[in-house]
Write a protein that holds these residues in place. Structure first.
Motif, mmCIF file in Angstrom:
data_model
loop_
_atom_site.group_PDB
_atom_site.id
_atom_site.type_symbol
_atom_site.label_atom_id
_atom_site.label_comp_id
_atom_site.label_asym_id
_atom_site.label_seq_id
_atom_site.Cartn_x
_atom_site.Cartn_y
_atom_site.Cartn_z
ATOM 1 N N ASP A 220 35.359 -31.878 -50.698
ATOM 2 C CA ASP A 220 36.001 -31.227 -49.561
ATOM 3 C C ASP A 220 37.517 -31.366 -49.593
ATOM 4 O O ASP A 220 38.154 -31.741 -48.641
ATOM 5 N N LEU A 221 38.098 -31.077 -50.762
ATOM 6 C CA LEU A 221 39.518 -31.324 -50.988
ATOM 7 C C LEU A 221 40.377 -30.228 -50.351
ATOM 8 O O LEU A 221 40.201 -29.051 -50.609
ATOM 9 N N HIS A 222 41.307 -30.679 -49.510
ATOM 10 C CA HIS A 222 42.293 -29.769 -48.914
ATOM 11 C C HIS A 222 43.672 -30.193 -49.375
ATOM 12 O O HIS A 222 43.963 -31.384 -49.462
ATOM 13 N N GLY B 11 39.322 -26.729 -49.218
ATOM 14 C CA GLY B 11 37.994 -27.307 -49.151
ATOM 15 C C GLY B 11 37.194 -27.166 -50.431
ATOM 16 O O GLY B 11 36.150 -26.526 -50.457
ATOM 17 N N LEU B 12 37.687 -27.771 -51.514
ATOM 18 C CA LEU B 12 37.004 -27.629 -52.796
ATOM 19 C C LEU B 12 35.980 -28.738 -52.998
ATOM 20 O O LEU B 12 36.203 -29.885 -52.618
ATOM 21 N N ASN B 13 34.845 -28.365 -53.587
ATOM 22 C CA ASN B 13 33.828 -29.327 -53.977
ATOM 23 C C ASN B 13 33.466 -29.087 -55.435
ATOM 24 O O ASN B 13 32.995 -28.008 -55.777
ATOM 25 N N VAL B 14 33.715 -30.079 -56.261
ATOM 26 C CA VAL B 14 33.388 -29.954 -57.684
ATOM 27 C C VAL B 14 32.791 -31.281 -58.132
ATOM 28 O O VAL B 14 33.260 -32.346 -57.745
ATOM 29 N N GLU C 62 49.761 -35.762 -53.663
ATOM 30 C CA GLU C 62 49.059 -36.406 -52.572
ATOM 31 C C GLU C 62 48.279 -35.355 -51.801
ATOM 32 O O GLU C 62 48.852 -34.359 -51.354
ATOM 33 N N ILE C 63 46.983 -35.565 -51.638
ATOM 34 C CA ILE C 63 46.153 -34.543 -51.005
ATOM 35 C C ILE C 63 46.230 -34.652 -49.491
ATOM 36 O O ILE C 63 46.599 -35.691 -48.954
ATOM 37 N N THR C 64 45.892 -33.562 -48.813
ATOM 38 C CA THR C 64 45.967 -33.542 -47.351
ATOM 39 C C THR C 64 44.686 -34.082 -46.741
ATOM 40 O O THR C 64 44.712 -34.813 -45.768
ATOM 41 N N ASP C 65 43.558 -33.712 -47.327
ATOM 42 C CA ASP C 65 42.281 -34.154 -46.779
ATOM 43 C C ASP C 65 41.234 -34.114 -47.885
ATOM 44 O O ASP C 65 41.348 -33.365 -48.837
ATOM 45 N N GLY C 66 40.181 -34.924 -47.695
ATOM 46 C CA GLY C 66 39.108 -34.941 -48.672
ATOM 47 C C GLY C 66 39.141 -36.223 -49.496
ATOM 48 O O GLY C 66 39.925 -37.131 -49.226
#
Lengths: 314, 360
Positions: free
Chosen positions: B12-14, B25-28, B58-62
């Protein structure tokens, strides 16, 4: 239009010179050395060169004359009797106020101010530039803009506040006080210089070093610094000439025993008692200007290269 | 595959730069030893995703997990990754040996062990002969090998490649592509590879993630992506020459184009009773060209132009005012204006809803 080759062949045939190549003229097109354009161009250059060189000539010539010869008033005449006495006097005997040991005292003062100021300001500014280029933090752009803004504020505005700051710090009048002032005033332009140079180094190198586990200082010392020799040379030249030629800070922030060479030169030249010794004044001025001149001659080529390299990307 | 056995797991990468959302919102997840390719046009966020996995952004969320460990807030060096960059990013002032040793010295590894690691990597990559040269004295292919070596010596779990071949000329690129595949077979590390070159993606990948606008469009094996693209974007992006798209509608089990229609029998999927508008995607090699107007099925078309490409020819056709292409043997040259019949291989065709752009 006729083919130039056949045209020139025809001309050559028309006024054939005996023994000339029958195939027509060869080689580069001959140019007249004294064309109207050349006369104008070189004339201008000559005038400009004279304009700059003449005062220097007068200074050198005057510094090699004795006072009786100077009083004759022929400032352009070469010395009849060459003497180095004025140089010796300027260096070791000329009086400023109470001491009569010439410029030598000021020279060593200047060296003692110059070396730490240059090292300190470049060390701080290069790390500043590196951090601003590669370790962007929240507000780093604002910080940079404020820093650069400092370069456009006239020094005179900050003169008195700095006196107060130095007094409160207890280093007013000391060499270290002056060194601190030079470091602060070198900061805007040097930081800009280093930041621009470091941003021109590919970002992927920095990323690769981070993946390789190098931290802030390891990347600075092992990756960035070895790649940045030209910009360090440029910064050194700017700082050495700037600090060596400084008069204002020297006279405001130090006491007479710590006066730099420029201030002492002023005191020698402007001393009012006795005879005005033009030859000694000239020699003293030339002596003071020797250090920046030497720096330019030694590293001029690197200077140009570094300025150009820093200018590519901003 | 569960999340704990996954080698790299992006959850759930933002990522947003200010108001601009770059990754949405990536899922891998990758299996250990898998070769995953991130494919997409420039600006789709594939390199950004790679930089996030590496810890350079630096990621925002996930969350990001590597080898069952949450590394979301770890430094790049502590993630067990090695990275190869497009520009190689070799340290110019150091020799090849120095470049390889740099990461190990930062770990304060004993000298003897560093030498051992370098020797091993140099042997695998065949760069033993120029260990003492500076990067400036190496060719593009050699530099690329050194850049891979820098990841190799650190003995990492995951290799990250950021368009490593795009600075090389076409011939060398093809050579190194094969070499990379061989290296992967030999090392059996997990590799994540960013490219915009679909040939690289199709040849190297175990699985491909096709990205657009910070969203993964389809994540599947190369063959599935090629034969059953999830949507119009994937269908158009993958394959060269591109898939032909015919606009029309579906009714009564037939695809209608203008005044003609085509039987959809044998289509790999459920054909809806009615779909308007619809798009039928046909790869050039999945259509048959029959000369003359006779014969059953297919669509009538006029030959527009014939492009011989050596191994075969690409035939451009006009079907009811729409363009489509077909691959034919190079000997079969068809003149402009010839009337032909186009017979698609229906189980290799793709039917899309023209509004949602999704495959049926």
């Amino acid at each position: 239009m006729a083919n130039p080759a056949t045209l020139s062949a025809a001309v050559a045939a028309a006024d054939a010179i005996p023994g000339a190549d029958p195939g027509g003229p060869r080689g580069a097109r001959p140019r007249r050395a004294l064309s109207r354009g050349n006369v104008f161009l070189y004339g201008t250059l000559l005038v400009a060169a004279l304009y700059y060189a003449l005062p220097l000539y007068v200074m050198i010539v005057t510094s090699l004359k004795g006072m009786p010869e100077i009083r004759l008033g022929n400032i352009f005449a070469p010395p009849v009797e060459v003497t180095f006495q004025p140089w010796v006097k300027a260096w070791g005997e000329a009086c400023t106020g109470l001491n009569c040991d010439g410029l030598s005292r000021g020279f060593w003062n200047s060296v003692r101010i110059l070396v730490p100021s240059v090292i300190l300001s470049i060390a701080v500014a290069s790390v500043n530039g590196y951090a601003l280029a590669n370790w962007r933090f929240r507000g780093s752009e604002t910080f940079f803009v404020i820093l650069i803004f400092g370069a456009f504020i006239p020094y005179q505005v900050m003169l008195y506040p700095l006196v107060i700051i130095l007094r409160e710090l207890g280093i007013y009048g000391t060499l270290w006080g002056l060194i601190l002032v030079h470091t602060i005033f070198g900061m805007p332009i040097l930081t800009l210089l280093f930041r621009n140079y470091f941003t021109s180094i590919p970002e992927e190198l920095f990323k690769a070093a981070r993946v390789d586990g190098a931290g802030f200082w390891a990347i600075y010392f092992k990756i960035m610094m070895p790649m940045s020799l030209p910009i360090f040379v440029v910064a050194t030249i700017i700082q050495v000439t700037g600090i060596w030629n400084d008069f204002l800070f020297g006279v405001v922030y130090t006491r007479p025993e710590n006066y730099p060479m420029t201030v002492q030169l002023n005191n020698i030249v402007n001393s009012v008692q006795g005879v005005k010794e033009y030859n000694v004044n000239m020699a003293a001025t030339l002596l003071t200007g020797l250090v920046p001149l030497a720096i330019y001659f030694v590293s001029g080529k690197l200077f140009v290269r570094g300025i150009a390299a820093g200018a590519v990307k901003g | 595959m569960t999340q704990d056995t996954a080698s790299v797991s992006v959850r759930d990468l933002h990522l947003a730069f200010g108001a601009v959302e770059v990754l949405k919102g990536l899922n891998v997840e990758t299996a250990p030893g898998e070769f995953l390719v991130l494919l997409g046009p420039s600006g789709c966020g594939k390199s950004t995703l790679l930089n996030c996995i590496a810890g350079l952004l630096e990621i925002t969320d996930g969350q990001i997990w590597i080898k069952g460990k949450n590394v979301t807030w770890e430094e790049p060096k502590d993630r067990g990754i090695g990275m190869v960059f497009q520009s190689y990013a070799l340290y110019p002032q150091m020799s090849v040996r120095g470049n390889l040793a740099f990461g190990l010295k930062n770990q304060r590894m004993p000298k003897a062990q560093i030498e051992e690691r370098i020797a091993r990597a140099a042997r695998i990559l065949q760069i033993e002969d120029y260990l003492d040269r500076k990067p400036a004295a190496l060719s593009g292919g050699q530099r690329q090998r050194v850049a891979i070596g820098r990841a190799l010596v650190r003995d990492v779990d995951v290799f990250l490649f950021d368009e490593p071949l795009s600075n090389l000329d076409a011939k060398l690129r093809a050579e190194l592509r094969v070499e990379l595949k061989r290296l992967h077979a030999q090392l059996e590390n997990t590799m994540i590879y960013v490219t915009h070159d679909q040939i690289e993606a199709l040849t190297l990948a175990d699985r491909i993630a096709v990205m657009r606008g910070g969203v993964i469009q389809q994540l599947d094996t190369p063959l599935t992506i090629y034969n059953r693209p999830a949507n119009l974007f994937v269908a158009g992006f993958i394959g060269s020459p591109a898939m032909s798209m015919l606009s029309g509608r579906v009714e009564g089990g037939r695809f209608h184009v203008g005044t003609q229609s085509l039987d959809l029998g044998g289509y790999d999927g459920e054909v809806p009773a009615r779909l308007d508008p619809a798009i039928l995607g046909l790869r050039p090699e999945h259509v048959e060209i029959v000369e003359g107007q006779g014969g059953p099925g297919g669509l009538l078309a006029t030959v527009d132009i014939d492009e011989p490409m050596g191994a075969d020819s690409l035939l451009w056709l006009d079907v009811e005012g729409q363009k489509m292409s077909a691959r034919i043997p190079v000997e079969r040259s068809l003149r402009r204006g010839t009337e032909v019949r186009v017979v698609p291989v229906m189980d290799k065709a793709s039917l899309f809803d023209a509004e949602s752009e999704q495959r049926i």
